[in-house]
Design an enzyme around this catalytic site. Sequence first.
Site, mmCIF file in Angstrom:
data_model
loop_
_atom_site.group_PDB
_atom_site.id
_atom_site.type_symbol
_atom_site.label_atom_id
_atom_site.label_comp_id
_atom_site.label_asym_id
_atom_site.label_seq_id
_atom_site.Cartn_x
_atom_site.Cartn_y
_atom_site.Cartn_z
ATOM 1 N N TYR A 74 0.829 -1.213 0.000
ATOM 2 C CA TYR A 74 0.000 0.000 0.000
ATOM 3 C C TYR A 74 0.863 1.263 0.000
ATOM 4 O O TYR A 74 0.628 2.197 -0.775
ATOM 5 C CB TYR A 74 -0.903 -0.053 1.226
ATOM 6 N N LYS A 84 1.096 4.078 -2.939
ATOM 7 C CA LYS A 84 0.750 5.485 -2.695
ATOM 8 C C LYS A 84 1.946 6.399 -2.955
ATOM 9 O O LYS A 84 1.785 7.511 -3.453
ATOM 10 C CB LYS A 84 0.224 5.663 -1.270
HETATM 11 P P1 NAP Z 1 -13.460 2.062 1.024
HETATM 12 O O1 NAP Z 1 -14.459 2.585 1.984
HETATM 13 O O2 NAP Z 1 -12.956 0.681 1.177
HETATM 14 O O3 NAP Z 1 -14.039 2.267 -0.456
HETATM 15 C C1 NAP Z 1 -13.268 1.893 -1.572
HETATM 16 C C2 NAP Z 1 -14.012 2.207 -2.840
HETATM 17 O O4 NAP Z 1 -13.205 1.792 -3.952
HETATM 18 C C3 NAP Z 1 -15.334 1.507 -2.962
HETATM 19 O O5 NAP Z 1 -16.235 2.334 -3.667
HETATM 20 C C4 NAP Z 1 -14.977 0.279 -3.797
HETATM 21 O O6 NAP Z 1 -16.143 -0.203 -4.413
HETATM 22 C C5 NAP Z 1 -13.967 0.891 -4.780
HETATM 23 N N1 NAP Z 1 -13.044 -0.033 -5.419
HETATM 24 C C6 NAP Z 1 -12.274 -0.989 -4.836
HETATM 25 N N2 NAP Z 1 -11.549 -1.635 -5.758
HETATM 26 C C7 NAP Z 1 -11.856 -1.080 -6.955
HETATM 27 C C8 NAP Z 1 -11.432 -1.309 -8.284
HETATM 28 N N3 NAP Z 1 -10.551 -2.273 -8.585
HETATM 29 N N4 NAP Z 1 -11.958 -0.548 -9.275
HETATM 30 C C9 NAP Z 1 -12.867 0.412 -9.004
HETATM 31 N N5 NAP Z 1 -13.308 0.675 -7.762
HETATM 32 C C10 NAP Z 1 -12.806 -0.061 -6.749
HETATM 33 O O7 NAP Z 1 -12.147 2.987 1.006
HETATM 34 P P2 NAP Z 1 -11.916 4.490 1.501
HETATM 35 O O8 NAP Z 1 -11.450 4.437 2.897
HETATM 36 O O9 NAP Z 1 -13.073 5.335 1.132
HETATM 37 O O10 NAP Z 1 -10.644 4.866 0.620
HETATM 38 C C11 NAP Z 1 -10.736 5.623 -0.569
HETATM 39 C C12 NAP Z 1 -9.332 6.022 -1.001
HETATM 40 O O11 NAP Z 1 -8.709 6.776 0.042
HETATM 41 C C13 NAP Z 1 -8.415 4.841 -1.260
HETATM 42 O O12 NAP Z 1 -7.554 5.121 -2.337
HETATM 43 C C14 NAP Z 1 -7.615 4.734 0.015
HETATM 44 O O13 NAP Z 1 -6.376 4.116 -0.182
HETATM 45 C C15 NAP Z 1 -7.472 6.193 0.377
HETATM 46 N N6 NAP Z 1 -7.184 6.432 1.789
HETATM 47 C C16 NAP Z 1 -8.046 6.029 2.760
HETATM 48 C C17 NAP Z 1 -7.727 6.284 4.083
HETATM 49 C C18 NAP Z 1 -8.637 5.891 5.219
HETATM 50 O O14 NAP Z 1 -8.224 6.076 6.384
HETATM 51 N N7 NAP Z 1 -9.829 5.386 4.975
HETATM 52 C C19 NAP Z 1 -6.529 6.922 4.402
HETATM 53 C C20 NAP Z 1 -5.682 7.303 3.386
HETATM 54 C C21 NAP Z 1 -6.023 7.059 2.079
HETATM 55 P P3 NAP Z 1 -16.310 -1.761 -4.843
HETATM 56 O O15 NAP Z 1 -15.875 -2.562 -3.657
HETATM 57 O O16 NAP Z 1 -17.719 -1.923 -5.205
HETATM 58 O O17 NAP Z 1 -15.423 -1.892 -6.008
#
Ligand code: NAP
Length: 249
Positions: free
Chosen positions: A157, A161
């Site tokens: 990861y 990133k």
């Molecule tokens: P999440 O709640 O797990 O949601 C992930 C989203 O991505 C869902 O809509 C999922 O839908 C979609 N997805 C997963 N694999 C995919 C693929 N191969 N193609 C298209 N869509 C896909 O994650 P989140 O926490 O909102 O994170 C969103 C972004 O922010 C990510 O890039 C994550 O790395 C980043 N981020 C998150 C955090 C945190 O603390 N949450 C911190 C830093 C960065 P489906 O499952 O239906 O595909």
Amino acid sequence: MTTSLAEQTALITGASRGIGKAIAEKLAAKGAQVAIASTSMEGAAKTAAEIQERFGVKAIGYAANVADAAAADQLVAAVLHDFGRLDILVNNAGITRDNLLVRMSEQDWDAVIGVNLKGAFNCMKAAAKAMMKARFGRIVNIASVVGLTGNAGQANYAAAKAGLIGLSKTVAKELASRNVTVNVVAPGYVETDMTAALPEAARAALLPLIPLGRTAQPEEIAGAVAFLAGPEAAYITGQVLCVDGGMAM
Ligand code: NAP
């Protein structure tokens, strides 16, 4: 030059839930039309219908695995067909497959690099042609604070990133002459399905590392994305904006 979000179409990947959904809602609240992509058609269509109902903007859901180059091409082509334009691309789709280096499988390495890094490459490559032709584009890539700091248990990861940051700066340089900006938002710890999976002990251990003393809500990340996609950020490109409660300062 198009300046108002109200005249624009935004494609947000991974927007069925979590941070991506909050970004789509924020852009829709500012009047943008939104294309919602996720691997699940059901999830994408549900979120699109909710946004259309709530904000009165055109919103369409698409099923696309961004790790698949052909699927990313088809997604962008479908958005251009359905909306007639693509002004904003937010590469937000992301997954985690955490493990220590010595226990991390090749499959888990490939899966995370495939979605989080190659997925953004695929979508930017697919969208660049239309944006360059229009002499306008706003690309915002969602990285993570761990792409800057590293994090034990997240070799795949953090590498994805960190790679996304280098990729974004490179594309920012390549597309700047066509008035296409590329910026990165690096969130810290945000309350979504992704972090809900963490054990309580890991969550408790994280809090002291956050100077502001709390986790973030998805809407707090969405505000930074809307700024970078909006007219007030027209002269900003190739930047990384940490929205992390001070974790990476
Ligand atoms: P999440 O709640 O797990 O949601 C992930 C989203 O991505 C869902 O809509 C999922 O839908 C979609 N997805 C997963 N694999 C995919 C693929 N191969 N193609 C298209 N869509 C896909 O994650 P989140 O926490 O909102 O994170 C969103 C972004 O922010 C990510 O890039 C994550 O790395 C980043 N981020 C998150 C955090 C945190 O603390 N949450 C911190 C830093 C960065 P489906 O499952 O239906 O595909």
